[in-house]
Design a protein around this motif. Structure first.
Motif, PDB file in Angstrom:
ATOM      1  N   HIS A  20      35.113  79.249  14.677  1.00 22.22           N
ATOM      2  CA  HIS A  20      33.776  78.902  14.218  1.00 22.22           C
ATOM      3  C   HIS A  20      32.671  79.659  14.941  1.00 22.22           C
ATOM      4  O   HIS A  20      31.546  79.651  14.511  1.00 22.22           O
ATOM      5  N   ALA A  21      32.967  80.309  16.035  1.00 22.24           N
ATOM      6  CA  ALA A  21      31.948  81.059  16.757  1.00 22.24           C
ATOM      7  C   ALA A  21      31.898  82.482  16.206  1.00 22.24           C
ATOM      8  O   ALA A  21      32.906  83.031  15.825  1.00 22.24           O
ATOM      9  N   MET A  22      30.713  83.056  16.190  1.00 20.38           N
ATOM     10  CA  MET A  22      30.573  84.418  15.700  1.00 20.38           C
ATOM     11  C   MET A  22      31.390  85.358  16.566  1.00 20.38           C
ATOM     12  O   MET A  22      31.095  85.522  17.731  1.00 20.38           O
ATOM     13  N   ALA A  23      32.430  85.959  16.020  1.00 27.26           N
ATOM     14  CA  ALA A  23      33.254  86.914  16.735  1.00 27.26           C
ATOM     15  C   ALA A  23      33.288  86.546  18.219  1.00 27.26           C
ATOM     16  O   ALA A  23      32.674  87.186  19.042  1.00 27.26           O
ATOM     17  N   ALA A  24      33.959  85.505  18.551  1.00 27.43           N
ATOM     18  CA  ALA A  24      33.937  84.876  19.868  1.00 27.43           C
ATOM     19  C   ALA A  24      34.121  85.879  20.998  1.00 27.43           C
ATOM     20  O   ALA A  24      34.917  86.794  20.911  1.00 27.43           O
ATOM     21  N   THR A  25      33.376  85.686  22.071  1.00 26.44           N
ATOM     22  CA  THR A  25      33.471  86.582  23.221  1.00 26.44           C
ATOM     23  C   THR A  25      34.108  85.870  24.400  1.00 26.44           C
ATOM     24  O   THR A  25      34.048  84.665  24.529  1.00 26.44           O
ATOM     25  N   VAL A  26      34.713  86.649  25.274  1.00 23.29           N
ATOM     26  CA  VAL A  26      35.354  86.118  26.474  1.00 23.29           C
ATOM     27  C   VAL A  26      34.328  86.019  27.584  1.00 23.29           C
ATOM     28  O   VAL A  26      33.542  86.918  27.790  1.00 23.29           O
ATOM     29  N   GLU A  27      34.348  84.905  28.314  1.00 24.00           N
ATOM     30  CA  GLU A  27      33.363  84.698  29.370  1.00 24.00           C
ATOM     31  C   GLU A  27      33.999  84.400  30.729  1.00 24.00           C
ATOM     32  O   GLU A  27      33.372  83.818  31.578  1.00 24.00           O
ATOM     33  N   SER A  28      35.240  84.755  30.966  1.00 23.94           N
ATOM     34  CA  SER A  28      35.850  84.462  32.262  1.00 23.94           C
ATOM     35  C   SER A  28      35.302  85.412  33.321  1.00 23.94           C
ATOM     36  O   SER A  28      34.951  86.549  33.041  1.00 23.94           O
ATOM     37  N   ASN A  64      30.122  91.292   7.031  1.00 23.56           N
ATOM     38  CA  ASN A  64      29.696  89.945   7.407  1.00 23.56           C
ATOM     39  C   ASN A  64      30.876  88.983   7.477  1.00 23.56           C
ATOM     40  O   ASN A  64      30.935  88.123   8.357  1.00 23.56           O
ATOM     41  N   GLU A  65      31.829  89.118   6.553  1.00 22.99           N
ATOM     42  CA  GLU A  65      33.020  88.269   6.591  1.00 22.99           C
ATOM     43  C   GLU A  65      33.791  88.490   7.886  1.00 22.99           C
ATOM     44  O   GLU A  65      34.338  87.550   8.460  1.00 22.99           O
ATOM     45  N   LEU A  66      33.830  89.736   8.354  1.00 20.09           N
ATOM     46  CA  LEU A  66      34.533  90.058   9.592  1.00 20.09           C
ATOM     47  C   LEU A  66      33.803  89.505  10.807  1.00 20.09           C
ATOM     48  O   LEU A  66      34.414  88.912  11.691  1.00 20.09           O
ATOM     49  N   THR A  67      32.496  89.683  10.835  1.00 26.33           N
ATOM     50  CA  THR A  67      31.739  89.376  12.049  1.00 26.33           C
ATOM     51  C   THR A  67      31.191  87.963  12.122  1.00 26.33           C
ATOM     52  O   THR A  67      30.819  87.505  13.197  1.00 26.33           O
ATOM     53  N   PHE A  68      31.114  87.277  10.992  1.00 22.76           N
ATOM     54  CA  PHE A  68      30.634  85.898  10.961  1.00 22.76           C
ATOM     55  C   PHE A  68      31.688  85.045  10.259  1.00 22.76           C
ATOM     56  O   PHE A  68      31.595  84.778   9.063  1.00 22.76           O
ATOM     57  N   PRO A  69      32.702  84.609  10.983  1.00 19.82           N
ATOM     58  CA  PRO A  69      33.882  83.972  10.377  1.00 19.82           C
ATOM     59  C   PRO A  69      33.730  82.498  10.014  1.00 19.82           C
ATOM     60  O   PRO A  69      34.725  81.827   9.790  1.00 19.82           O
ATOM     61  N   GLU A  70      32.512  81.994   9.894  1.00 16.13           N
ATOM     62  CA  GLU A  70      32.317  80.572   9.611  1.00 16.13           C
ATOM     63  C   GLU A  70      33.000  80.105   8.330  1.00 16.13           C
ATOM     64  O   GLU A  70      33.425  78.971   8.217  1.00 16.13           O
ATOM     65  N   LYS A  71      33.091  80.983   7.339  1.00 21.80           N
ATOM     66  CA  LYS A  71      33.641  80.580   6.042  1.00 21.80           C
ATOM     67  C   LYS A  71      35.147  80.797   5.925  1.00 21.80           C
ATOM     68  O   LYS A  71      35.725  80.528   4.878  1.00 21.80           O
ATOM     69  N   LEU A  72      35.776  81.267   6.972  1.00 20.63           N
ATOM     70  CA  LEU A  72      37.221  81.501   6.924  1.00 20.63           C
ATOM     71  C   LEU A  72      37.985  80.184   6.880  1.00 20.63           C
ATOM     72  O   LEU A  72      37.564  79.190   7.455  1.00 20.63           O
ATOM     73  N   ALA A  73      39.131  80.238   6.224  1.00 22.28           N
ATOM     74  CA  ALA A  73      40.020  79.074   6.216  1.00 22.28           C
ATOM     75  C   ALA A  73      40.590  78.887   7.624  1.00 22.28           C
ATOM     76  O   ALA A  73      40.763  79.849   8.374  1.00 22.28           O
ATOM     77  N   ASP A  92      24.097  92.781  19.972  1.00 21.88           N
ATOM     78  CA  ASP A  92      24.828  91.872  19.100  1.00 21.88           C
ATOM     79  C   ASP A  92      25.284  92.628  17.853  1.00 21.88           C
ATOM     80  O   ASP A  92      24.996  93.818  17.693  1.00 21.88           O
ATOM     81  N   VAL A  93      26.002  91.935  16.996  1.00 21.64           N
ATOM     82  CA  VAL A  93      26.549  92.559  15.796  1.00 21.64           C
ATOM     83  C   VAL A  93      25.435  93.021  14.852  1.00 21.64           C
ATOM     84  O   VAL A  93      25.540  94.070  14.231  1.00 21.64           O
ATOM     85  N   GLU A  94      24.356  92.243  14.769  1.00 23.66           N
ATOM     86  CA  GLU A  94      23.247  92.626  13.896  1.00 23.66           C
ATOM     87  C   GLU A  94      22.682  93.987  14.286  1.00 23.66           C
ATOM     88  O   GLU A  94      22.404  94.826  13.431  1.00 23.66           O
ATOM     89  N   GLU A  95      22.539  94.219  15.589  1.00 24.67           N
ATOM     90  CA  GLU A  95      22.044  95.519  16.057  1.00 24.67           C
ATOM     91  C   GLU A  95      23.032  96.620  15.706  1.00 24.67           C
ATOM     92  O   GLU A  95      22.644  97.714  15.293  1.00 24.67           O
ATOM     93  N   MET A  96      24.320  96.330  15.849  1.00 23.56           N
ATOM     94  CA  MET A  96      25.351  97.307  15.518  1.00 23.56           C
ATOM     95  C   MET A  96      25.251  97.706  14.042  1.00 23.56           C
ATOM     96  O   MET A  96      25.275  98.890  13.705  1.00 23.56           O
ATOM     97  N   VAL A  97      25.134  96.713  13.162  1.00 23.24           N
ATOM     98  CA  VAL A  97      25.046  96.984  11.729  1.00 23.24           C
ATOM     99  C   VAL A  97      23.779  97.768  11.406  1.00 23.24           C
ATOM    100  O   VAL A  97      23.805  98.710  10.602  1.00 23.24           O
ATOM    101  N   THR A  98      22.674  97.410  12.053  1.00 25.80           N
ATOM    102  CA  THR A  98      21.411  98.119  11.819  1.00 25.80           C
ATOM    103  C   THR A  98      21.531  99.587  12.202  1.00 25.80           C
ATOM    104  O   THR A  98      21.091 100.465  11.472  1.00 25.80           O
ATOM    105  N   LYS A  99      22.147  99.863  13.346  1.00 26.82           N
ATOM    106  CA  LYS A  99      22.243 101.239  13.834  1.00 26.82           C
ATOM    107  C   LYS A  99      23.354 102.036  13.150  1.00 26.82           C
ATOM    108  O   LYS A  99      23.191 103.226  12.903  1.00 26.82           O
TER     109      LYS A  99
END
Length: 124
Positions: A20-28, A64-73, A92-99
């Motif tokens: 449910h998190a946007m392309a989840a990142t590791v925070e350890s 968007n389906e790849l980077t924002f997986p909220e709608k995935l089964a 963030d991903v939005e900046e990546m897509v823009t550039k």
């Protein structure tokens, strides 16, 4: 008798791969300076790779389906990618897509997957 200590709920780790998190990142702590792991839908990533190989159009919707997986089964398989493979810094991903645009973003995530699979740092 044992005394129970109340603790604040811990934040999810990078390895939890919450869908449910946007392309989840590791925070350890040990990973902050090294890995930059995101989890994305394996099926969509493979579809993008196939489209790129066939030189088909990459749309904003599939990125968007790849980077924002909220709608995935819930049963969708998530796969890790190491964003260091992109070789550029993005906030963030939005900046990546823009550039990079949709095609460049798809190529970046493919590179990130290849970088993760190569495991150049020999991390477990």
């Amino acid at each position: 008798p044992f005394a129970l200590e109340r603790r604040a709920p811990s934040a999810p780790t990078r390895h939890a791969a919450p869908r449910h998190a946007m392309a989840a990142t590791v925070e350890s702590d040990e990973a902050i300076d090294s890995q930059d792991i995101f989890y994305v839908c394996k099926k969509i990533l493979e579809s993008l790779k196939e489209k790129l190989q066939k030189q088909e159009e990459i749309t904003q919707d599939i990125v968007n389906e790849l980077t924002f997986p909220e709608k995935l089964a819930d049963e969708e398989i998530m796969t890790p990618v190491d964003m260091r493979g992109v070789e550029q810094e993005f906030d963030d991903v939005e900046e990546m897509v823009t550039k990079l645009g949709p095609k460049g973003t798809a190529e970046a995530f493919i590179k990130a997957k290849e970088y993760f699979d190569a495991n150049k740092d020999g991390e477990p």
